[in-house]
Structure formats: structure tokens, C-alpha cells
Scaffold this active site. Structure first.
Site, PDB file in Angstrom:
ATOM      1  N   SER A   1       0.835  -1.200   0.000  1.00 33.67           N
ATOM      2  CA  SER A   1       0.000   0.000   0.000  1.00 33.67           C
ATOM      3  C   SER A   1       0.868   1.246   0.000  1.00 33.67           C
ATOM      4  O   SER A   1       1.997   1.239   0.513  1.00 33.67           O
ATOM      5  CB  SER A   1      -0.868  -0.026   1.258  1.00 33.67           C
ATOM      6  OG  SER A   1      -1.372   1.267   1.551  1.00 33.67           O
TER       7      SER A   1
ATOM      8  N   TYR B   1      -0.489   0.070  10.333  1.00 32.02           N
ATOM      9  CA  TYR B   1      -0.769  -0.638   9.080  1.00 32.02           C
ATOM     10  C   TYR B   1       0.357  -0.413   8.066  1.00 32.02           C
ATOM     11  O   TYR B   1       0.886  -1.360   7.474  1.00 32.02           O
ATOM     12  CB  TYR B   1      -2.098  -0.123   8.527  1.00 32.02           C
ATOM     13  CG  TYR B   1      -2.470  -0.617   7.149  1.00 32.02           C
ATOM     14  CD1 TYR B   1      -3.065  -1.862   6.969  1.00 32.02           C
ATOM     15  CD2 TYR B   1      -2.267   0.181   6.020  1.00 32.02           C
ATOM     16  CE1 TYR B   1      -3.429  -2.300   5.702  1.00 32.02           C
ATOM     17  CE2 TYR B   1      -2.628  -0.252   4.759  1.00 32.02           C
ATOM     18  CZ  TYR B   1      -3.210  -1.497   4.607  1.00 32.02           C
ATOM     19  OH  TYR B   1      -3.562  -1.923   3.355  1.00 32.02           O
TER      20      TYR B   1
ATOM     21  N   LYS C   1       2.955  -3.216   6.545  1.00 30.07           N
ATOM     22  CA  LYS C   1       3.129  -3.440   5.102  1.00 30.07           C
ATOM     23  C   LYS C   1       4.593  -3.241   4.706  1.00 30.07           C
ATOM     24  O   LYS C   1       5.146  -3.999   3.900  1.00 30.07           O
ATOM     25  CB  LYS C   1       2.223  -2.495   4.304  1.00 30.07           C
ATOM     26  CG  LYS C   1       0.728  -2.842   4.378  1.00 30.07           C
ATOM     27  CD  LYS C   1       0.395  -4.102   3.595  1.00 30.07           C
ATOM     28  CE  LYS C   1      -1.096  -4.391   3.523  1.00 30.07           C
ATOM     29  NZ  LYS C   1      -1.391  -5.708   2.928  1.00 30.07           N
TER      30      LYS C   1
END
Lengths: 326, 326
Positions: free
Chosen positions: A124, A148, A152
Site C-alpha cells: 500500500s 498498518y 506493510k
């Protein structure tokens, strides 16, 4: 060819599965079997039952990753993830799924003798955090500002090391914000980017919580599926050691999104957007990337829409059967 | 003030401990107690036994990190690591110590109520991998080409997330290659950078396995100790969210190293270097960073030697009692 899809109950994964089944091939090789895995039982697309197996399991539980790869899938699309907002609220859950489950999958692959699958990892643009240059280059530092994004980024680094060591053939693609997301509005901070297009086209009002100058990086669900398929076609020689790629997208402001909506659907539809500034959302979005120079991915053949008008047209074709609610 | 040092049996950690004990203070605050931890029992410097406790344990074993922080050290210098070559040869051991043990330490801190220590993490320029720009900027991508570099990069990302979430006050410093390393020659690929200086100054011959044009990034052990102490003095407001800093250093070629040796110690000493090109070492070193623009660290007050001459003089003062073997 056998294919494994993790996080298969998600929106992009569902569209990817349908595309694989309709094409009956991945980059020219016939698809024999697709295994769909998620923590909730994934819904197989109707009409393809013979080729699809669905499994509900927790990839972060010990031994599950090993079971999953027992049939040696040739290609693994690893899309399982706890989304940004939830990973920020539930620290343990985010690390457990986004980091530990990914590492267990990598370890299961490493432990399997004579096995070197292609692993396409959905990363992402959340791996990046402000401050940014005007267009973020391919060699820009990973400075995530969410758990998050951290998870990632860590998964990207692990995947690159496992690929470099020869345990697998890996590629990580950093997806733009997906727009227009089909379905109901959600409470993600990024939700408005889609809802200001989706709701007006469906005859409903939408709320815009930021000002029209906010710039962001977009690609359609159809483009995202194209990225995943193209990533699976890349040879490791094409990637070298830098296997994480920022995907192309459309950089535009909210004002430009609305202007595109007006061009395509008219003033009456565009008038369904209500301005309600939300300081919290404005602050969160202020740390997000605005524009990339996705030179490597473009050179490797990845293609996104050229304009936000194209993104809206894709939504009307794929989700609305070509019809706008006047 | 209570201080914990992990990896305390290592060379830099030993020098750091001695300096803390001699100063009897860290950045102006008196040091009450230092706990030295390593997998082998660390040697406490003689004469300071009242203030030093030594512990031999495996930080990657369950529960050990929690025990270590039971006394709530105010400052933790986390230096424990499997070195580059070993982490490349023993994949499991490298991940276990360099990643898992670090994460267990972070998790133990997070689990401790009302506890927010300063954690200074010794990272490395091995988080970077070629190709590079002529001077690597602070916002350059982490593209490690070793498992060691991957593990250090992952630890940096985790530390930054734990700091951002408020679980600790963190800073990661990317150390240059330490030169001149005291002690016996070792078989690390980087060993020659030190041995071509150390051995001739001690009256012995040294082998140079690369050509004189090879450029690299150096700082003395004394400068490394200074970096660690200064890092512990930084306030989180000074760092913001980007808590990983590339340390300043001296960028010079092997030829410039030898010229500095000749200036300081004369032709006879410099003649003790024998050229024996080693293609494997040349290949490994070819992927290493050559030069950085360490602008942020410099602005934050970190200081390295200005020239390689200074690095040699530091070695002669600190390790040779000012004497050169003529």
C-alpha cells in the site's frame, strides 16, 4: 496452474478471482484450480464451482500456512490484511495478521523442499508518510505514519529478503487508494474519496469532509486487478533486488474529482455533494501521499487510468451497468 | 539513572560502558546503575563493580526481555546483534536475534504499565543497498542486500511505530563502518578497512583484497560511542516521526586511507600493506554504500571525525598509548 488467494473475501480479491475464472488463464497459462482463503468463508463466484475451493481459516494460527501450501500453488496472491483503521485501533490484531501471518506464510514456503512459488503481495502507499517531495520517487524512504503502513513496509522487506535468498519469487505492489470502491459507505478516513462519486451517481447525497484542494493518488478496482495480474507475469530478472513497486495512478484534487463527475454526469449529480469539514479527517488525510513518480512500474508495463474521468467511467461500466441516476 | 546495555560483550558496548562509568553521568544526569547483558557473560570494567551488574541470557528466549526491564531502566542501549556475515550464513539465528529478540524487547516495554524508556538502537548503513546516488540522502529508500540489513531495517520500522504510539522514546542510529576496530583481524568482508591501518601501525603486515579506488563510510569507535551518548540526549520533539538517523562519517577511498597512514606514520609503516585482490570480497564490497549526506544527524549535533587522518590519530591515542611501531 494452481492459484492461492488469501484475503479472498475482500473486494479486490473477489474481482481478481472472477477475472481469473473468466479468463480461465493467468498470463497465458490455463488455470486449473483456485483456492480462496479468508478468515470468513469466501463466496465463490457462481458458475465456476468445479475450479474453486474455499477455505475459512486464520492464517496467523500455527500450522495453517503450511497446510495452505501443501498443494504447492504456483502463484499466491497474498491480499489478507487488517485494514488501516482497525490496525491502528487494535495494535495486537494488526501485527498478528499483517506481520505474523505474512511471515508464517513466508516461513512455510521456505520450509517446503523444492518449492519456489510466485508470491504477489498487496502492499500500500501507506508505507509512505509525510513530509513528501511533490512527486514521490521510487527510491523514497519508507516512513509510515500508521501501524498498518509499518506492517506493510516490514512485510515488503521480509519478502525482498526471502526472494533474494531464493526461497520464492516475490513482488510487492503498492496499491493507490482504490476509487470508486463499490458498496456501502464505510467509516474509513479515506471513504469520502469514493463516496463523493459513488453516492451522487446512485442518486444519493454524499458528505465531503475536507476542502477541495486535497490531492491524492487513485486507481480503479479494475486497474488494481490488472496490477495484480501483471505483477504475476513479471520475471525475477526484470525486478532485480528491488521487488517493491509503487503502482501508477491518477493524482488529482478533490476539486478535480468533482469537476470530472460534473463533466460526466452533469450539474444535478455533482450538486449531491454536501460540504461538512471534519478537522480529524483533514488532519489524517494531511499526512497521506499526494503524487508519485511511478517510473519503474510504468516502465515494467503497469497501467492505471490516465484521468479521473476514466476512473468514473470504469465505475459506471463495471458497477452501474452503464447507467447514472439522473 | 539506570541504564541497560544489550549486546554488552561487544567492542562498542564495552567502550560505551567504560565511558558511562568514567563520566559517572549520561548527558548531565548521574548514573546510578548499569546492567550489562549479553549471551556470554559481559566483562565489567575493573574498578566500578559497585555500579555494574552483568547478566548472561538469551534475549530471544520467552520471558527474558520482561525480566530484563523489571527494574525499569531509564535508558536502554540495544546493541545485541548477530553480525552481517553470520546472519547471512545462519538465516534462522539472524532473524531470531536481530528481529525476534528486538521485537520481544519492544513488546516487554509496551506491556509494562507507566513505563516509557529511552531506547537507543544501534542500526547500520547495511539497511541500504546499491545502486546508490553519489551521496545517499536522509530520505533514501531502505533496500538492504543482506538478511542482516533487512533485520536492522525491520527493527527500525518497528521502533518507529512503537515510538509513534507512545510506548517508548526511540531513536535508531545507523552506524558507519567502525574503523579502526581494535583487536585481532577477523574474516568479515569489511575487516580489511581496519586491518590495513591497525596491523601496519602495530608493526605487522596486512592484506588489501580490493583496489585502492574503493570508497566507503567510516567513523572511529570513539565517534560511535559519542553517537550513542548523543542519541540518548535527544528529545522526541527534535526527532519527530523519523527517528532513524544516518550517522555522519568520513567518506574516503582505500587509497586515501593509505595516504593518511603514510602522512601520519611514514613510508615504512604504509609499506606493510600487501595487495592480494580477492574477487569475492570485491563483489561484496561493491554493493556497499560509499557516501552519505548525513544532513539531519549533523543538524541534530552528531559529530564524526572530519578526516581519515583524525580516525587514525584517534586509534593511536585510544588503543596504542600514542605509540607507533616504527
Amino acid at each position: 496452474m494452481n492459484i492461492l488467494v488469501t484475503g479472498a473475501a475482500g473486494m479486490i480479491a473477489s474481482k481478481l478471482t472472477l477475472r481469473l475464472l473468466k479468463d480461465a488463464a493467468l498470463n497465458g497459462t490455463p488455470v486449473d484450480r483456485i483456492k480462496l482463503v479468508d478468515v470468513v468463508p469466501p463466496e465463490p463466484p457462481p458458475g465456476f464451482s468445479g475450479k474453486v475451493e474455499t477455505v475459512a481459516l486464520d492464517l496467523a494460527a500455527p500450522g495453517e500456512a503450511t497446510k495452505l501450501i501443501a498443494e504447492r500453488p504456483d502463484v499466491i496472491f497474498h491480499l489478507a490484511a487488517i485494514v488501516s483503521g482497525e490496525a491502528e485501533l487494535d495494535f495486537d490484531k494488526g501485527y498478528r495478521i499483517n506481520l505474523d501471518a505474512t511471515r508464517l506464510l513466508l516461513e512455510a514456503i521456505r520450509a517446503a523442499p523444492d518449492y519456489r512459488p510466485k508470491l504477489v503481495f498487496a502492499s500500500s502507499i501507506a508505507v509512505f508518510g509525510a513530509p513528501f517531495p511533490p512527486a514521490i520517487p521510487d527510491d523514497f524512504a519508507l516512513t509510515p505514519l500508521t501501524s498498518y503502513g509499518t506492517q506493510k513496509a516490514v512485510a515488503e522487506l521480509l519478502l525482498a529478503d526471502y526472494a533474494r535468498r531464493g526461497f520464492l519469487d516475490g513482488v510487492a505492489i503498492r496499491l493507490p487508494t482504490i476509487n470508486v470502491r463499490p458498496g456501502r459507505p464505510n467509516r474509513a478516513a479515506s471513504g469520502f474519496f469514493s463516496s463523493i462519486i459513488r453516492e451522487p451517481l446512485a442518486g444519493q447525497n454524499a458528505v465531503l469532509p475536507v476542502d477541495e484542494g486535497v490531492r491524492h493518488w487513485h486507481a480503479s478496482p479494475r486497474a488494481a486487478v490488472g496490477f495484480l495480474l501483471h505483477a504475476a507475469s513479471l520475471k525475477s530478472e526484470q525486478l532485480g533486488n528491488r521487488i517493491s513497486l509503487t503502482m501508477p495512478g491518477v493524482s488529482c484534487t478533490v476539486g478535480e474529482q468533482i469537476a470530472a463527475l460534473r463533466r460526466i454526469a452533469g450539474d444535478k449529480v455533482a450538486a449531491r455533494i454536501r460540504r461538512e469539514p471534519d478537522p480529524m479527517i483533514m488532519r489524517i488525510v494531511g499526512g497521506w501521499p499526494r503524487c508519485f513518480d511511478a517510473a519503474r512500474a510504468t516502465a515494467l508495463g503497469f497501467r492505471a487510468e490516465a484521468t479521473f474521468d476514466d476512473i468514473i467511467r470504469t465505475h459506471i461500466e463495471d458497477e452501474l451497468g452503464g447507467k447514472i441516476a439522473a
